[in-house]
Motif scaffolding. Sequence first.
Motif, short mmCIF file in Angstrom:
data_model
loop_
_atom_site.label_atom_id
_atom_site.label_comp_id
_atom_site.label_asym_id
_atom_site.label_seq_id
_atom_site.Cartn_x
_atom_site.Cartn_y
_atom_site.Cartn_z
N ALA A 191 -0.64 -38.39 -4.02
CA ALA A 191 0.34 -39.29 -3.41
C ALA A 191 1.71 -38.63 -3.39
O ALA A 191 2.06 -37.84 -4.26
N SER A 192 2.49 -38.96 -2.37
CA SER A 192 3.83 -38.39 -2.26
C SER A 192 4.79 -39.10 -3.20
O SER A 192 4.57 -40.26 -3.58
N CYS A 352 6.69 -26.81 2.73
CA CYS A 352 5.98 -27.88 3.46
C CYS A 352 5.41 -28.90 2.48
O CYS A 352 5.41 -30.11 2.75
N ARG A 353 4.94 -28.41 1.33
CA ARG A 353 4.41 -29.31 0.32
C ARG A 353 5.51 -30.22 -0.24
O ARG A 353 5.31 -31.42 -0.47
N LEU A 354 6.69 -29.65 -0.45
CA LEU A 354 7.82 -30.45 -0.95
C LEU A 354 8.28 -31.44 0.11
O LEU A 354 8.63 -32.59 -0.21
N LEU A 355 8.31 -31.01 1.37
CA LEU A 355 8.70 -31.92 2.45
C LEU A 355 7.72 -33.09 2.56
O LEU A 355 8.12 -34.21 2.90
N CYS A 356 6.46 -32.83 2.28
CA CYS A 356 5.46 -33.90 2.31
C CYS A 356 5.80 -34.98 1.29
O CYS A 356 5.60 -36.17 1.54
N HIS A 357 6.35 -34.59 0.14
CA HIS A 357 6.72 -35.54 -0.90
C HIS A 357 7.84 -36.47 -0.46
O HIS A 357 7.91 -37.62 -0.91
#
Length: 542
Positions: A191-192, A352-357
């Motif tokens: 989950a973000s 991109c992973r951090l932006l997803c959060h």
Amino acid sequence: MGQACFEARRAGDAIAQLTDVGSALPSQLDGRVTVFSDRTAMVKAARLLLSSVTKVLVLADRIVIKQIITSRNKVLVTLDHLERVSTFQEFVQIFSQFGNEMVEFAHLTGDRQNDLKDEKKKARMAAARAVLEKCTMMLLTASKTCLRHPDCESARINKDAVFHRMRCALEQVIEIVTEARSCGENRILPASIYNGIKEFKSGVECLRENLYSLSPQSMSSQLEALVERTEDFTDSAYTSHEQRQAILGLCQLARQDTQQLVHAWVEAQSVHAKEATKDMEVAILKTSQSVSDLRRELHKVAVGRASDLLKVHGEQLPLRALKAAGAEGNLEEVAEYSRTLTEQKEQLVETCRLLCHVSGTEPLEITCIHAEETFHVIGPQIISAAQTLALHPSSKIAKENLEVFCEAWESQLCDMALLLREINDVFEGRRGQLKSLHWLSKHLANMKTAKAVKLDAEEQTSMAKLGLELRLLSSDVDTEVEKWEDQEHEIVRQSQSLASMAYNMYLFTRYLSTMLNPRLFSKCIHCSVKVRKYLGIEKSAI
């Protein structure tokens, strides 16, 4: 379908007869006109109409799904044939068929995407269709390179990766339209942080109305799970010391405020309070504020890093160096710049992973995941294409192949820039439509001097087919040119020039078609057709 439509028409006729005012007679008692007198027949006809229309809609949906599956199966069969071809002429023939099938598949899935109501499914469909669109050109050049250099291992790896990605994208489309789940879809994605904070704040604010809506232990556990997700930020090697300390400090503050809330909450329950006390109100406000500050800091870190990376990668220095080293046949420099590109790829994947959060919406989360996967896949493909060029520095096909993969990388960077803008819009309350996967449309929509128009299916088909044909023609010319030893031959140079001009005209008319009116678009298409005829090649020859 015909039977269902017949039943719907019959039910409609029955209702029309029952409600025909012209045939109704006035009542003998008060002289008023009765629209229908047989209530039982009216209810029966209405039920029949509802059931038959529902049947028509269900059948229509099943027919569309079957059309998409049938089209996918045709593409897969042709894809298998393409993978096994051994001569360039055979490849050109099969690829032409493959292009027509892909155009048909793109139209069917595009219409389906527009009909989807679920924003998550729509985003996943857009991501899969974007992969298929970009991979079609990659498949062309990667296959040509493998045919030209059949003993080159890096060329084979490059081609296999493209075929694999296309098959995965085709399967994803079918999973979406059939609402099926593959083994990979059964795993639960983490989950973000944005959703975690949203759920936590909602639970905290619910305490104002119901002191017993959840337990103090569950609230503390929910916060700890939220803090644990921030480790993606704090454990990153690219997070500065000041940013790490700020995140850890806000996490600790959120813990303290939550503990104060729990303490006031337990006291309120001990005196059997029916609503939140003043101490609880203060604690609720402080807790909500602290987690909001945490979210703001995480958003600042993720967006700031993404902006910095886009500025650095906008110069495309590693790609230029790889192209130059490959053209010179320098394997050592290719290896060196490959390590640099791999490091940039890892930075982009993590960003991109951090932006997803912090993306804020589920469709944007899916777009972030798509961007992460794209960078993760294209990076190694660029490296293998550069290795192939370094082994065959005089091969124009290998050079073209590397150019195509580099263009895909640059295109994804453009998509990421728009994704970043949309995430900021959501954060600031200016949420718009998801357009990260359609950067050109968004760019043109913002131009005051141009008005976008929607092309019909026939015009889109003409444009797509012309593009594939002209691209094949220019590729065929380049292949034949390599057989000539005297590169200064006048005929060779003229043929190269004509092929390049034809394809560039296609790209130009494709650009114009998105911003000019349909009449000018038709003229552009006509102009491209005239170029093809000038080259002396009819459509049936492809």
